[in-house]
Design an enzyme around this catalytic site. Structure first.
Site, PDB file in Angstrom:
ATOM      1  N   LYS A  54       0.618  -1.385  -0.100  1.00  0.00           N
ATOM      2  CA  LYS A  54      -0.235  -0.360  -0.138  1.00  0.00           C
ATOM      3  C   LYS A  54       0.553   1.354   0.223  1.00  0.00           C
ATOM      4  CE  LYS A  54      -4.297  -1.148   0.541  1.00  0.00           C
ATOM      5  NZ  LYS A  54      -4.722  -2.326   0.886  1.00  0.00           N
ATOM      6  N   SER A 307       0.605 -10.582  -0.676  1.00  0.00           N
ATOM      7  CA  SER A 307       0.853  -8.860  -0.054  1.00  0.00           C
ATOM      8  C   SER A 307       0.571  -7.866   0.548  1.00  0.00           C
ATOM      9  CB  SER A 307      -0.653  -8.535  -0.409  1.00  0.00           C
ATOM     10  OG  SER A 307      -1.749  -9.288  -0.165  1.00  0.00           O
TER      11      SER A 307
END
Ligand SMILES: *Cc1c(COP(=O)(O)O)cnc(C)c1O
Length: 322
Positions: A54, A307
């Site tokens: 992110k 991720s």
């Protein structure tokens, strides 16, 4: 609204974020390769700054703001990881950040936000309520919204993962990407399909309330109640007013597969045992899909995006013992 994000935007993002985000390792997995009869590579975004990819999107957005916009400060709503990335980048750049979170966000993530010096606003039982609060603060205080996924700069930032992967592995055949709001898979999908059109892009969500999956089936964004899941970072809707990611996913994602809670736990335990890799539930869904045989026609070179790695240690130990 039409999205005009291009491969060039992703290359620009790569330059812009180079001093803030890390280039993460690509690990070849012999144990997964044996099981799948393909060559499997793990893109370790759990080793990214703040523990998830992110930071790429947040950095590209914040570093694209004008001086005047930076002075006003930024606001966001987040299940934790995006808020952490925004507060990290804001601190690095030296601007104020406000983060709106729901009561469901795990304690370890709340503490990480505090450490980065962000102002925290806790509101409601779900992501959607936190997002409404952030929108209100944007209007009241003139803050700049850094959306967790539905923003061209954020999407282009996440797409830089694809550039790193193609650089290390030009023969990539297929990539498995965790999917929630779709910023990650949109950025990766648009970059890959422009630079290497033959690569298949597969999104992976959890069976519990996979909003993008059902939106694709309906042909328009839908809303669903959240359910507890190991993949807590995949919680949240795509927004009924979705402007970018829904269309980008329609355009660039070939398939979406779903994994159960048990499969996610198996994926997390596998990464820990076989690779000493700490993945959170959302980070392990691609491995879960591979182990469960949910993706057909893998081809030769398989990329899996791990991720994120922000998981409570107690939760991880429980899963490892199960
Ligand atoms: C946010 C997040 C995702 C999903 O990304 P989207 O852009 O919302 O699809 C996947 N894994 C982790 C660890 C995340 O933090």
């Amino acid at each position: 609204m039409q999205s005009n994000i291009t491969l060039q935007d992703v290359f620009s993002a790569q330059q812009r974020i180079a001093s803030v985000a890390r280039q993460t390792p690509l690990l070849s997995s012999s144990s997964l390769s044996e099981r799948t009869a393909a060559d499997v590579y793990l893109k370790l975004e759990n080793l990214q700054e703040t523990g998830t990819f992110k930071v790429r999107g947040a950095a590209n957005k914040i570093l694209s703001l004008s001086e005047e916009q930076r002075a006003r400060g930024v606001v966001t709503a987040s299940t934790g990881n995006h808020g952490r990335a925004v507060s990290f980048v804001a601190k690095k750049v030296g601007i104020p950040a406000v983060v709106c979170i729901s009561e469901r966000v795990p304690q370890n993530k709340v503490e990480a936000l505090r450490r980065n010096g962000a102002e925290l606003v806790v509101e409601g039982h779900g992501q959607d309520e936190a997002a409404e609060r952030a929108a209100a603060l944007q209007a009241e205080r003139g803050l700049i919204m850094v959306h967790p996924f539905d923003d061209p700069d954020v999407i282009a930032g996440q797409g830089t993962i694809a550039l790193e992967m193609l650089n290390a592995l030009p023969e990539l055949d297929i990539i498995l990407v965790p999917l929630s709001g779709g910023g990650l898979v949109s950025g990766i999908g648009l970059a890959l399909k422009s630079a290497a059109p033959g690569v298949r892009v597969v999104g992976v969500s959890m069976e519990r309330a996979p909003v993008m999956y059902h939106s694709l089936q309906a042909g328009h964004p839908v809303q669903m109640p959240e359910e507890d899941t190991l993949a807590d970072s995949l919680l949240g809707g795509i927004g009924l007013e979705n402007q970018y990611t829904f269309r980008l996913v329609q355009q660039f994602v070939d398939d979406v597969v779903l994994v159960s809670e048990e499969e996610i736990a198996r994926g997390m335990a596998f990464l820990l045992r076989e690779h000493n890799v700490v993945a959170e539930g959302a980070g392990a869904v691609g491995i879960a899909a591979l182990l469960a045989g949910k993706v057909s026609n893998l081809g030769r070179k398989v990329g899996v995006v791990v991720s994120g790695g922000n998981v409570d240690v107690e939760r991880l130990l429980k899963i490892a013992h199960a």
